[in-house]
Structures are given as structure tokens and as C-alpha cells.
Motif scaffolding. Structure first.
Motif, PDB file in Angstrom:
ATOM      1  N   ASP A 148       0.710  -1.273  -0.005  1.00  0.00           N
ATOM      2  CA  ASP A 148       0.195   0.211  -0.154  1.00  0.00           C
ATOM      3  C   ASP A 148       0.817   1.237  -0.104  1.00  0.00           C
ATOM      4  OD1 ASP A 148       0.947   0.445   2.691  1.00  0.00           O
ATOM      5  OD2 ASP A 148      -0.979  -0.322   3.723  1.00  0.00           O
ATOM      6  N   LEU A 149       0.127   2.516  -0.084  1.00  0.00           N
ATOM      7  CA  LEU A 149       1.066   3.542  -0.121  1.00  0.00           C
ATOM      8  C   LEU A 149       1.622   4.061   1.086  1.00  0.00           C
ATOM      9  CD1 LEU A 149      -1.683   5.837  -2.039  1.00  0.00           C
ATOM     10  CD2 LEU A 149       0.598   4.889  -2.754  1.00  0.00           C
ATOM     11  N   SER A 150       1.199   3.429   2.372  1.00  0.00           N
ATOM     12  CA  SER A 150       1.774   4.007   3.682  1.00  0.00           C
ATOM     13  C   SER A 150       3.337   3.112   3.624  1.00  0.00           C
ATOM     14  CB  SER A 150       1.160   3.231   4.889  1.00  0.00           C
ATOM     15  OG  SER A 150       1.278   1.932   4.874  1.00  0.00           O
ATOM     16  N   ILE A 151       3.438   2.133   2.692  1.00  0.00           N
ATOM     17  CA  ILE A 151       4.855   1.295   2.534  1.00  0.00           C
ATOM     18  C   ILE A 151       5.555   1.995   1.525  1.00  0.00           C
ATOM     19  CG2 ILE A 151       5.819  -0.853   2.034  1.00  0.00           C
ATOM     20  CD1 ILE A 151       3.341  -2.334   3.251  1.00  0.00           C
ATOM     21  N   ALA A 152       4.845   2.082   0.242  1.00  0.00           N
ATOM     22  CA  ALA A 152       5.539   2.486  -0.949  1.00  0.00           C
ATOM     23  C   ALA A 152       6.234   4.075  -0.800  1.00  0.00           C
ATOM     24  CB  ALA A 152       4.736   2.434  -2.256  1.00  0.00           C
ATOM     25  N   LEU A 153       5.202   4.825  -0.248  1.00  0.00           N
ATOM     26  CA  LEU A 153       5.736   6.324  -0.124  1.00  0.00           C
ATOM     27  C   LEU A 153       6.897   6.160   1.020  1.00  0.00           C
ATOM     28  CD1 LEU A 153       2.378   8.199  -0.536  1.00  0.00           C
ATOM     29  CD2 LEU A 153       4.016   7.617  -2.211  1.00  0.00           C
ATOM     30  N   ASN A 154       7.063   5.561   1.663  1.00  0.00           N
ATOM     31  CA  ASN A 154       7.982   5.694   3.000  1.00  0.00           C
ATOM     32  C   ASN A 154       9.409   5.292   2.379  1.00  0.00           C
ATOM     33  OD1 ASN A 154       9.097   6.228   5.731  1.00  0.00           O
ATOM     34  ND2 ASN A 154       6.851   5.830   6.397  1.00  0.00           N
ATOM     35  N   TYR A 155      10.340   5.271   3.122  1.00  0.00           N
ATOM     36  CA  TYR A 155      11.851   4.894   2.907  1.00  0.00           C
ATOM     37  C   TYR A 155      11.736   3.493   2.620  1.00  0.00           C
ATOM     38  CZ  TYR A 155      13.901   9.422   4.272  1.00  0.00           C
ATOM     39  OH  TYR A 155      14.277  10.515   4.429  1.00  0.00           O
ATOM     40  N   GLY A 156      12.614   2.664   2.026  1.00  0.00           N
ATOM     41  CA  GLY A 156      12.626   1.407   1.609  1.00  0.00           C
ATOM     42  C   GLY A 156      14.331   0.966   1.683  1.00  0.00           C
ATOM     43  N   GLN A 157      14.430  -0.361   1.555  1.00  0.00           N
ATOM     44  CA  GLN A 157      15.866  -0.965   1.567  1.00  0.00           C
ATOM     45  C   GLN A 157      16.329  -1.000   0.101  1.00  0.00           C
ATOM     46  OE1 GLN A 157      17.349  -2.145   4.249  1.00  0.00           O
ATOM     47  NE2 GLN A 157      15.757  -2.322   5.600  1.00  0.00           N
ATOM     48  N   GLY A 158      17.713  -1.117   0.195  1.00  0.00           N
ATOM     49  CA  GLY A 158      18.462  -1.189  -1.140  1.00  0.00           C
ATOM     50  C   GLY A 158      18.170  -1.981  -2.071  1.00  0.00           C
ATOM     51  N   THR A 159      17.120  -3.098  -1.620  1.00  0.00           N
ATOM     52  CA  THR A 159      16.919  -4.366  -2.394  1.00  0.00           C
ATOM     53  C   THR A 159      15.647  -3.762  -3.328  1.00  0.00           C
ATOM     54  OG1 THR A 159      15.424  -4.959  -0.631  1.00  0.00           O
ATOM     55  CG2 THR A 159      17.514  -5.985  -1.064  1.00  0.00           C
ATOM     56  N   GLY A 160      14.992  -2.515  -2.821  1.00  0.00           N
ATOM     57  CA  GLY A 160      13.714  -2.552  -3.617  1.00  0.00           C
ATOM     58  C   GLY A 160      12.724  -3.158  -2.634  1.00  0.00           C
ATOM     59  N   SER A 161      11.440  -2.881  -2.843  1.00  0.00           N
ATOM     60  CA  SER A 161      10.146  -3.580  -1.957  1.00  0.00           C
ATOM     61  C   SER A 161      10.068  -5.196  -2.024  1.00  0.00           C
ATOM     62  CB  SER A 161       9.085  -2.915  -2.127  1.00  0.00           C
ATOM     63  OG  SER A 161       8.323  -3.588  -3.474  1.00  0.00           O
ATOM     64  N   ALA A 162       9.917  -5.839  -1.038  1.00  0.00           N
ATOM     65  CA  ALA A 162       9.943  -7.086  -1.025  1.00  0.00           C
ATOM     66  C   ALA A 162       8.535  -7.563  -2.014  1.00  0.00           C
ATOM     67  CB  ALA A 162       9.482  -7.705   0.596  1.00  0.00           C
ATOM     68  N   GLN A 163       7.409  -6.765  -1.999  1.00  0.00           N
ATOM     69  CA  GLN A 163       6.557  -7.299  -3.038  1.00  0.00           C
ATOM     70  C   GLN A 163       6.991  -7.147  -4.479  1.00  0.00           C
ATOM     71  OE1 GLN A 163       6.546  -4.991  -0.627  1.00  0.00           O
ATOM     72  NE2 GLN A 163       4.815  -5.311   0.677  1.00  0.00           N
ATOM     73  N   MET A 164       7.971  -6.127  -4.827  1.00  0.00           N
ATOM     74  CA  MET A 164       8.183  -6.235  -6.157  1.00  0.00           C
ATOM     75  C   MET A 164       9.372  -7.138  -6.364  1.00  0.00           C
ATOM     76  SD  MET A 164       6.788  -4.695  -8.606  1.00  0.00           S
ATOM     77  CE  MET A 164       8.013  -4.774  -9.777  1.00  0.00           C
ATOM     78  N   LEU A 165      10.147  -7.500  -5.184  1.00  0.00           N
ATOM     79  CA  LEU A 165      11.400  -8.205  -5.466  1.00  0.00           C
ATOM     80  C   LEU A 165      10.941  -9.810  -5.686  1.00  0.00           C
ATOM     81  CD1 LEU A 165      14.411  -8.545  -5.268  1.00  0.00           C
ATOM     82  CD2 LEU A 165      14.246  -9.011  -2.972  1.00  0.00           C
ATOM     83  N   ARG A 166       9.744 -10.035  -4.912  1.00  0.00           N
ATOM     84  CA  ARG A 166       9.137 -11.371  -5.220  1.00  0.00           C
ATOM     85  C   ARG A 166       9.007 -11.638  -6.547  1.00  0.00           C
ATOM     86  NH1 ARG A 166       3.534 -13.179  -2.078  1.00  0.00           N
ATOM     87  NH2 ARG A 166       2.908 -11.552  -3.294  1.00  0.00           N
ATOM     88  N   PHE A 167       8.081 -10.646  -6.948  1.00  0.00           N
ATOM     89  CA  PHE A 167       7.621 -10.828  -8.597  1.00  0.00           C
ATOM     90  C   PHE A 167       8.998 -10.912  -9.320  1.00  0.00           C
ATOM     91  CE2 PHE A 167       6.412  -9.661 -12.858  1.00  0.00           C
ATOM     92  CZ  PHE A 167       5.502 -10.221 -13.009  1.00  0.00           C
ATOM     93  N   ILE A 168       9.810  -9.953  -9.287  1.00  0.00           N
ATOM     94  CA  ILE A 168      10.867 -10.076 -10.165  1.00  0.00           C
ATOM     95  C   ILE A 168      11.842 -11.357 -10.027  1.00  0.00           C
ATOM     96  CG2 ILE A 168      13.625  -9.274 -10.172  1.00  0.00           C
ATOM     97  CD1 ILE A 168      11.221  -7.492 -11.502  1.00  0.00           C
TER      98      ILE A 168
END
Length: 534
Positions: A148-168
Motif C-alpha cells: 500500500d501507499l503507507s509502505i511505498a511512499l516511505n523509505y525502503g531498503q536497497g533491495t527495493g520492496s519485498a513485494q516487487m522483489l518477489r515478482f522479479i
């Protein structure tokens, strides 16, 4: 409403009896997810591909590359602030440790995008019958999504988000199925950023990098700013020649060259920019054997990999039908260096720029876990991670809406679109260009046609430098109303190498089919005029 704050898997009941199909299939991915349970990954959640890969039993481990890592790369240490995120999964923890703003102070409550619904991908269909995807601020907390936006709009990790990393990670396994066990992915801010990180990881100032004699100009410029030079390898219609690469390495004289022996190869194997060349399976295997012989690390830059087209059948022949299934499409793709890499000597660079949109600025790197960890450290102290808005839009489109099956259908659609566009451009070339002066090889992938002009027939060939003739044709084309790229812009070795041939690059990606035909007609007029034939 507080968002989840760490990555976890929420158990799903009654899955013990699920028979997981071959994980290297779309159904296998779906069953694997069902077995794993619901993904819970909150703000700045730590993640890695190892959480999403299928079992790698029986595969070898990658070689280590400590002997090639740069001083800069070795000096990078994990971010203390990013590392503290591991504690966020502790139940009841109140965090005053990180400067992560409350989502209630983000002035974006909801975003929505309208996208095609597979298999109805045309712009007209998307406009009339497309699906509106919506992301709210607290969808994850409320259970309607895992992102959601509360996660996506905040700081993240150098890997990118877990949600997109799973798909990738799943997508990479589906397409490439790396041949060794300890591989992983990390998101990047597109392929150019990937290359910058890769060069900084492996090359010191003064080093040289092997590359095709004509290559992506921005790659040359990225390397140059880091104090690196490209060493050109001769090419044919299938791309770089492994025997010439071997010859260069066998005969390398550090004193005469003023640089240590190259240990990195940069290559664009599929639909190469600018030549459009695509390396065959046998060519890739031969190049990989040379890399093993000389302990070369390969940067496999593949932005055009999914723009592989149907075979060219000529201007008056019917086109070859589209692949009849996702599985047939995957089987039709050229093998990747990553898929044949048993040593972990390949870093593959992928991007959404050519298959979704350049402005997403989202790409990813696949390599051994040792190298991925070094790139993540570099991300932490530079770009951090791709835009959260881009990531959540891609997640909504690729994961929640299309899924892996729908994304492959989209890629098949792109294949046929680019096949049609290429065929229109080639038909115009057959019709309007003087074949005794201009020749070309029909590209099998990518978005470029490499036009060779026979400068030996130019009336001023004995009195004018080749670059002057190139400039005259280029400006004559502009005068006629068409812009093409000069071949000299793509010379890999700047300064010391002077091409003995004359090329121009035309793209079939940028204009309508009707305008492309007009453009080639105008280019033909410019060439004839410059050669004194009009």
C-alpha cells in the motif's frame, strides 16, 4: 492506522496436501505462493530473493570474486539505519530509532491507473474496456493487498520492496532458471544505474572493459566518467566474435597497453544497440567458454531481451503467427548467459524501460549473492531504491492484475507489435534505398536497424575524411526532414579507434508506420543527393 513494519509470512491453513508443480512454470509459482502463505512486508522491510526462490538442491555454488572487487566496493559497509529494520518484526516494538515519517502525514490518500486487461492490449481496448487499479494508503493493514501507499511512499531498503522483489525473483527463475544455487536479485533505478554500480564494483580507474566495437553510447560515457576505456571486439551479424575476444586476451601486453589485462566484458546480446545483432545460442556458449578460459566477468545488459521478434520472411511474404502459448513463447527466446552460467560469472541487467515505460526507472540486477550484497550496499548510500510510486504501480499491474501469465501475454503482444513495425521499416528500405549503396541485416530483436553505406563509391572518397562524409549525409537527411543517428556516436573506443566503415542507425520504435516509410524515403533521397545521383 499503522502499517505492518517487517517482512513475514502469514500461514495459510489446509495447504499441506498441495502438490507443487514444476516451479519453473506459471502454475508452479502460484502453488508455491499458496504453500508459502500471505506475504506480510511492511515499511522498510528487509528482504532477499532467497525468500522467494524455489529449492536449488543439486546446483553448484557460485565462485567468489574477491580478487576483482574494487577498493570502493570493498570499503562499503551495511547501513546501520537500514540494518536496524530487522528488529521491526518484534511484536509490540515501539520504534523511535528511524526517521520514518508517519503515513498520516503523506498528502496522498489514493492513486489509480487505468491499464489493459489481458489479452486486450491495444490502446483503444485499454481506453474502452481497461481496468482501473487503485492503491490506498492502508490497504495492507486492512487486508485488501500486501502493498500500500503507507509502505511505498516511505523509505525502503536497497533491495527495493519485498513485494516487487518477489515478482522479479519469480520472473527471473521462470525465464532464466540460473544454473547455480546462490543467486539473487536486487532492484535498481534502471539499466544505466545498474551499469554504473557494476563498473564501480569491478573496475578501478585506469582499467579497460571489453565490449562490442559499436556499443551503447551512454555505456561508453558512463565508463569514461569513471576513468575506464572500452576495448572493441570485432562483430558480425551475430554480434561480437569470440575468437577476436580470445585473441585480444591472449596477446594482452600490460606494458604496451598501459593497463592491466581486462577482466570484465560488457555485452548487449539481444537486439544489440546500435547494430540490432542478436547472439545465437552457439555464439553465447563460445563467448562464455572464452570468459571461463580468461576468468572474465560478464555484464549481460538485456533491455531488449523481450523484444525478440518473429523471423523476417521478406516484404511480400505473410508474417509468422504469434506463439500459441506462454510456454511456446518462453521456449522461443534465446538462452541467456545467466541460464548457462555455472560459475556465477554473469551479472544480468534487466529493465522495464523497453517493455513497460522508460519513465518507471525500475530495473534489476541478477548475480551471485556475494555481488548482489555489494550492489545493495552501493544502493544504500546513493539512490536507496527505485521510486515507491513506480514500484507500487508496477506491482498493481504485474502482480495483482496481470500476474506472470498476463505479463507474458503482454510480452507476446509486444513481440508481434515490434515484428510488424520492423517489417514496415524493412519494406520501406527495400522500396526507397539504393541497394548498391545501402545494405542491412534484418534484425531479430530490439528496435534498431543498422544501415551500412558503401562510402567507397562516394565521389569524394579520396579527398574527404570518412567522418566528413558521414556528417554531410547526416545533415542532408535532416534537410530532407528525417533524423537518423550517426554510427560514429556508438564507437566503443573513443579517441584511438577510427572506423573504416560508414553506418547510420534507424529505429522502428519511435514513429507511426506511415511516418517511418516517409522517413526512409527521405533518407534515400539524402543519400542519392550526397553521392551525386540526383
Amino acid at each position: 492506522m499503522a502499517p505492518p513494519s517487517a517482512i513475514d509470512i502469514e500461514g495459510v491453513t489446509d495447504t499441506e496436501a498441495i502438490a507443487i508443480p514444476d516451479p519453473l512454470s506459471i502454475n508452479g509459482i502460484a502453488s508455491q505462493r499458496l504453500k508459502a502463505g500471505r506475504l506480510i512486508a511492511g515499511t522498510a522491510a528487509g528482504t532477499s530473493s532467497s525468500q522467494f526462490k524455489s529449492p536449488t538442491i543439486g546446483k553448484p555454488k557460485a565462485k567468489r570474486w574477491d580478487h576483482y572487487l574494487t577498493v570502493e566496493s570493498k570499503s562499503r559497509h551495511p547501513s546501520a539505519l537500514k540494518g536496524a529494520a530487522v528488529h521491526l518484526k518484534k511484536p509490540g516494538l515501539i520504534s523511535l530509532g528511524g526517521g520514518i515519517p508517519l503515513a498520516e502525514n503523506f498528502p496522498i490518500e489514493e492513486i489509480s491507473v487505468k491499464v489493459p486487461t489481458a489479452p486486450h492490449f491495444s490502446e483503444k481496448e485499454a481506453r474502452e474496456t481497461g481496468t482501473v487499479l487503485t492503491a490506498g494508503k492502508y490497504d495492507a493493514s486492512e487486508g485488501s493487498s500486501v502493498y500500500d501507499l503507507s509502505i511505498a511512499l516511505n523509505y525502503g531498503q536497497g533491495t527495493g520492496s519485498a513485494q516487487m522483489l518477489r515478482f522479479i525473483t519469480e520472473h527471473t527463475e521462470l525465464v532464466c532458471n540460473p544454473a547455480y544455487a546462490d543467486w539473487g536479485c536486487t532492484l535498481t533505478v534502471g539499466s544505466t544505474s545498474s551499469l554504473d554500480k557494476s563498473l564501480r564494483t569491478f573496475c578501478e580507474r585506469g582499467d579497460v572493459v571489453l565490449a562490442e566495437e559499436y556499443t551503447y553510447s551512454s555505456a561508453v560515457e558512463t565508463a569514461s566518467s569513471l576513468g575506464l576505456d572500452f576495448i572493441p571486439i570485432k562483430m558480425d551479424s551475430e554480434g561480437l566474435l569470440p575468437e577476436h575476444m580470445d585473441e585480444i586476451l591472449n596477446q594482452w601486453d600490460e606494458k604496451a597497453r598501459g593497463a592491466r589485462k581486462p577482466h570484465v566484458l560488457y555485452t548487449v546480446p539481444t537486439g544489440q544497440n546500435p547494430t540490432g545483432a542478436t547472439q545465437s545460442a552457439s555464439r553465447r556458449k563460445a563467448i562464455y567458454r572464452v570468459a571461463q578460459k580468461h576468468d572474465i566477468y560478464i555484464f549481460e545488459d538485456e533491455p531488449y531481451f523481450f523484444l525478440q521478434m518473429q523471423p523476417y520472411t521478406g516484404p511480400s511474404s505473410p508474417s509468422v503467427p504469434a506463439p500459441q502459448s506462454n510456454e511456446a513463447f518462453l521456449r522461443s527466446l534465446a538462452p541467456t548467459y545467466l541460464s548457462m552460467d555455472v560459475d556465477g560469472r554473469v551479472m544480468r541487467m534487466d529493465s522495464f524501460s523497453k517493455v513497460i515505460a522508460p519513465g518507471t526507472r525500475v530495473g534489476w540486477i541478477t548475480a551471485s549473492e556475494q555481488i548482489i550484497e555489494r550492489v545493495i550496499r552501493a544502493n544504500e548510500s546513493s539512490v536507496q531504491n527505485p521510486s515507491g510510486i513506480s514500484q507500487i504501480i508496477l506491482f498493481k499491474l504485474l502482480d495483482e492484475h496481470w500476474g506472470h501469465a498476463g505479463y507474458l501475454q503482454w510480452l507476446i503482444n509486444l513481440r508481434m507489435e515490434y515484428t510488424s513495425r520492423r517489417d514496415v521499416l524493412l519494406a520501406a528500405c527495400e522500396k526507397f534505398l539504393p541497394r548498391d549503396l545501402v545494405t542491412w541485416d534484418p534484425p531479430a530483436a530490439g528496435m534498431f536497424l543498422w544501415l551500412k553505406v558503401d562510402h567507397t563509391k562516394h565521389p569524394a572518397v579520396s579527398t574527404k575524411p570518412l567522418l566528413d562524409i558521414e556528417e554531410e549525409i547526416y545533415l542532408a537527411a535532416v534537410e530532407e526532414g528525417v533524423l537518423v543517428a550517426k554510427g560514429s556516436w556508438f564507437i566503443a573506443q573513443r579517441g584511438g579507434f577510427v572506423s573504416q566503415e560508414l553506418f547510420f542507425r534507424a529505429t522502428f520504435a519511435a514513429e507511426s508506420e506511415e511516418k517511418m516509410a516517409f522517413a526512409i524515403e527521405r533518407f534515400g533521397v539524402a543519400v542519392r543527393k550526397n553521392f551525386g545521383l540526383v
